[in-house]
Design an enzyme around this catalytic site. Structure first.
Site, mmCIF file in Angstrom:
data_model
loop_
_atom_site.group_PDB
_atom_site.id
_atom_site.type_symbol
_atom_site.label_atom_id
_atom_site.label_comp_id
_atom_site.label_asym_id
_atom_site.label_seq_id
_atom_site.Cartn_x
_atom_site.Cartn_y
_atom_site.Cartn_z
ATOM 1 N N GLY A 251 0.761 -1.245 0.000
ATOM 2 C CA GLY A 251 0.000 0.000 0.000
ATOM 3 C C GLY A 251 0.788 1.289 0.000
ATOM 4 O O GLY A 251 0.200 2.364 -0.147
ATOM 5 N N PRO A 289 4.409 -5.303 -0.871
ATOM 6 C CA PRO A 289 4.362 -4.063 -1.658
ATOM 7 C C PRO A 289 4.167 -4.346 -3.148
ATOM 8 O O PRO A 289 4.698 -5.321 -3.673
ATOM 9 C CB PRO A 289 5.733 -3.429 -1.406
ATOM 10 C CG PRO A 289 6.633 -4.565 -1.039
ATOM 11 C CD PRO A 289 5.773 -5.659 -0.453
ATOM 12 N N ARG A 291 2.733 -1.352 -5.876
ATOM 13 C CA ARG A 291 2.972 -0.074 -6.560
ATOM 14 C C ARG A 291 4.345 0.534 -6.252
ATOM 15 O O ARG A 291 5.025 1.032 -7.152
ATOM 16 C CB ARG A 291 1.888 0.915 -6.113
ATOM 17 C CG ARG A 291 1.912 2.244 -6.840
ATOM 18 C CD ARG A 291 0.967 3.260 -6.143
ATOM 19 N NE ARG A 291 -0.322 2.724 -5.851
ATOM 20 C CZ ARG A 291 -1.370 2.711 -6.691
ATOM 21 N NH1 ARG A 291 -1.253 3.288 -7.861
ATOM 22 N NH2 ARG A 291 -2.513 2.172 -6.335
ATOM 23 N N CYS A 357 -13.660 5.246 -28.044
ATOM 24 C CA CYS A 357 -14.934 5.950 -28.148
ATOM 25 C C CYS A 357 -15.642 6.025 -26.805
ATOM 26 O O CYS A 357 -16.661 5.361 -26.589
ATOM 27 C CB CYS A 357 -15.802 5.269 -29.203
ATOM 28 S SG CYS A 357 -14.993 5.336 -30.799
ATOM 29 N N GLU A 358 -15.081 6.786 -25.894
ATOM 30 C CA GLU A 358 -15.656 7.041 -24.567
ATOM 31 C C GLU A 358 -15.164 8.419 -24.145
ATOM 32 O O GLU A 358 -13.972 8.714 -24.294
ATOM 33 C CB GLU A 358 -15.107 6.054 -23.515
ATOM 34 C CG GLU A 358 -15.386 4.600 -23.753
ATOM 35 C CD GLU A 358 -16.752 4.151 -23.243
ATOM 36 O OE1 GLU A 358 -17.376 4.912 -22.459
ATOM 37 O OE2 GLU A 358 -17.166 3.053 -23.638
ATOM 38 N N TYR A 385 -0.169 -0.936 -12.229
ATOM 39 C CA TYR A 385 -1.611 -0.858 -12.491
ATOM 40 C C TYR A 385 -1.923 -0.180 -13.818
ATOM 41 O O TYR A 385 -2.906 0.535 -13.950
ATOM 42 C CB TYR A 385 -2.342 -0.175 -11.321
ATOM 43 C CG TYR A 385 -2.122 -0.899 -10.011
ATOM 44 C CD1 TYR A 385 -2.680 -2.156 -9.794
ATOM 45 C CD2 TYR A 385 -1.318 -0.357 -9.012
ATOM 46 C CE1 TYR A 385 -2.454 -2.847 -8.609
ATOM 47 C CE2 TYR A 385 -1.098 -1.038 -7.823
ATOM 48 C CZ TYR A 385 -1.672 -2.285 -7.634
ATOM 49 O OH TYR A 385 -1.445 -2.970 -6.465
HETATM 50 C C1 LIG Z 1 -3.054 -4.911 -4.085
HETATM 51 C C2 LIG Z 1 -2.572 -5.564 -2.844
HETATM 52 C C3 LIG Z 1 -1.292 -5.298 -2.351
HETATM 53 C C4 LIG Z 1 -0.366 -4.287 -2.983
HETATM 54 O O1 LIG Z 1 -0.847 -2.994 -2.888
HETATM 55 P P1 LIG Z 1 0.067 -1.768 -3.401
HETATM 56 O O2 LIG Z 1 -0.735 -0.587 -3.089
HETATM 57 O O3 LIG Z 1 0.274 -1.964 -4.848
HETATM 58 O O4 LIG Z 1 1.352 -1.835 -2.626
HETATM 59 C C5 LIG Z 1 -0.862 -5.986 -1.247
HETATM 60 N N1 LIG Z 1 -1.675 -6.894 -0.624
HETATM 61 C C6 LIG Z 1 -2.911 -7.160 -1.068
HETATM 62 C C7 LIG Z 1 -3.738 -8.145 -0.354
HETATM 63 C C8 LIG Z 1 -3.406 -6.498 -2.179
HETATM 64 O O5 LIG Z 1 -4.640 -6.762 -2.605
#
Ligand SMILES: *Cc1c(COP(=O)(O)O)cnc(C)c1O
Length: 429
Positions: A251, A289, A291, A357-358, A385
């Site tokens: 996250g 992790p 992102r 086309c959106e 993503y």
């Molecule tokens: C998507 C997800 C992550 C990774 O989240 P990021 O924001 O990309 O770091 C980790 N654990 C779970 C369970 C997820 O669904």
């Protein structure tokens, strides 16, 4: 965007920088890549991925910690290979992702399987290859998993995803640790769920996990979630159920547009201090992790097709679209957009839009650019993503992908042809 004669790194992206007027990924000119491979084209920096990983590795030096890359952020085989070779495990959310890990040479013992809707068939496949842990998200899933494992004569290693009910202060679509979310088991139900898990014949409790959201740019939600999870660990262990590992999810945010998330090592210095203070510093730790390992390691190159001046808006129509870069359409997300060959001038304010086309097919709004048709633009922070969420909408083949390693380039995914997009379809007699 002004060009300087010295290297000018983009914010948060030290491996993507202007040299003179030319935007480079490591030692490779993006304008050369666009010419060679065409556009839209994703370009990733291996060094950027490894340096993002190194920040976590520094943070965990001297600890028992396993980093499981949340591969839904970018699941291209060569990207997985980079992380597997660096010792990472993987957080997966489907049997398809498991197949990718195996194809990339990842170690199934370092795989954890998250997600609210695992099917019996997926459980079976994961048990067969011996994954490290199932992160279970409901009591009903415990029963099914126990059943599947027992029928194979196995005990499935499980962790329960608990919902610490903290607000990660991010976009509602990517906030996952609040009571109204579909994810995880409510804090107040967790002890009961652990007792249930411990009583089932096909399960072996090994850990606890949480994941509170994505693109988190503050430390406080992590510290609060950790407190809540550690409270539960104490309760569960007091009930006689040992918790071998503690998994704090993923996250951590990245800098898209002046965002200032903590560095991974700084975040973990604070979290480890709390773990030490509460007596859990020597436990087996896991993190997931996504992102923050890949987001700023990638760009998407796109060619300007047409400039379309208007009374209210000027449009810059490019050859990348919402099927390639879905984040703006899905979350109103911001990506910086810069020319790969910078030009001087005042520029004009454009909305940068794709051919789909959106009306939702936009990449950036109100951007001042000095451009003309035929120029190549780089959409930044496109390593996470984007390709993994891409689609064939409007029968657009998916973009090609290139991995840069110093001055070497590797085409890691060919551009899809129109034929590829309908190869599995059948006319009727
Ligand atoms: C998507 C997800 C992550 C990774 O989240 P990021 O924001 O990309 O770091 C980790 N654990 C779970 C369970 C997820 O669904």
């Amino acid at each position: 965007m002004t060009a300087s004669s010295t290297a000018l790194a983009l914010p948060g992206q030290p491996h993507i920088a202007y040299q003179g007027s030319e935007l480079m990924v490591e030692g490779v000119r993006l304008s050369d890549l666009a010419r060679t491979h065409g556009t839209p084209l994703f370009v990733y920096s291996k060094a950027a991925m490894l340096s993002a990983l190194a920040a976590y590795q520094r943070g965990f030096a001297g600890r028992q910690a396993q980093i499981c890359y949340a591969m839904k952020a970018n699941s291209s085989l060569a990207v997985l290979q980079v992380f597997a070779n660096a010792g990472c495990g993987f957080d997966i959310v489907s049997a398809g992702e498991l197949a990718r890990v195996l194809a990339a040479g990842g170690d199934p013992a370092k795989v954890i399987f998250s997600g609210v809707g695992k099917t019996r068939a997926e459980m079976k496949q994961a048990l067969k290859v011996g994954i490290g842990c199932f992160n279970v998200e409901s009591e009903a899933e415990l029963d099914v998993l126990s059943d599947v494992a027992a029928s194979m004569g196995l005990k499935a290693p499980v962790s329960l995803r608990v919902n610490p009910n903290v607000d990660p202060k991010t976009h509602p679509y990517i906030s996952t640790g609040l009571k109204g979310n579909k994810f995880g088991i409510a804090h107040e139900d967790a002890l009961r769920a652990y007792r249930h898990a411990a009583s089932l014949p096909g399960l072996k409790v090994v850990g606890i996990d949480c994941h509170i959201g994505s693109q988190i740019t503050e430390m406080t939600p992590y510290l609060d979630a950790m407190d809540r999870v550690l409270d539960l660990v104490a309760d569960i262990e007091a009930a006689g159920i040992a918790i071998h590992h503690i998994d704090f999810g993923g996250g951590l945010g990245i800098n898209y547009n002046g965002d200032t998330p903590p560095e991974a090592d700084a975040l973990w210095a604070q979290l480890l201090a709390k773990l030490d203070a509460r007596g859990y510093g020597q436990r087996q730790l896991m993190i997931e992790p996504g992102r923050s390992l890949v987001g700023n390691a990638g760009v998407c190159l796109t060619e300007v097709l047409y400039l379309k001046p208007g009374e209210q808006k000027n449009f810059c129509i490019v050859d990348a679209a919402m099927n390639d870069l879905p984040r703006p359409a899905m979350y109103q997300a911001f990506h910086q957009i810069v020319p790969v060959s910078a030009k001087t001038g005042d520029g004009v304010v454009y909305d940068i839009v794709g051919p789909v086309c959106e009306s939702g097919d936009w990449i950036g709004r109100d951007r001042q650019l000095v451009v003309q048709a035929g120029d190549t633009l780089a959409v930044l922070s496109a390593g996470a993503y984007c390709m993994s969420m891409s689609s064939n909408y409007n029968t657009r083949g998916r973009a090609a992908e290139v991995l840069v390693d110093g001055t070497k380039t590797h085409l890691i995914r060919q551009r899809e042809s129109a034929f590829d997009t309908f190869a599995l379809e059948q006319l009727v007699d």
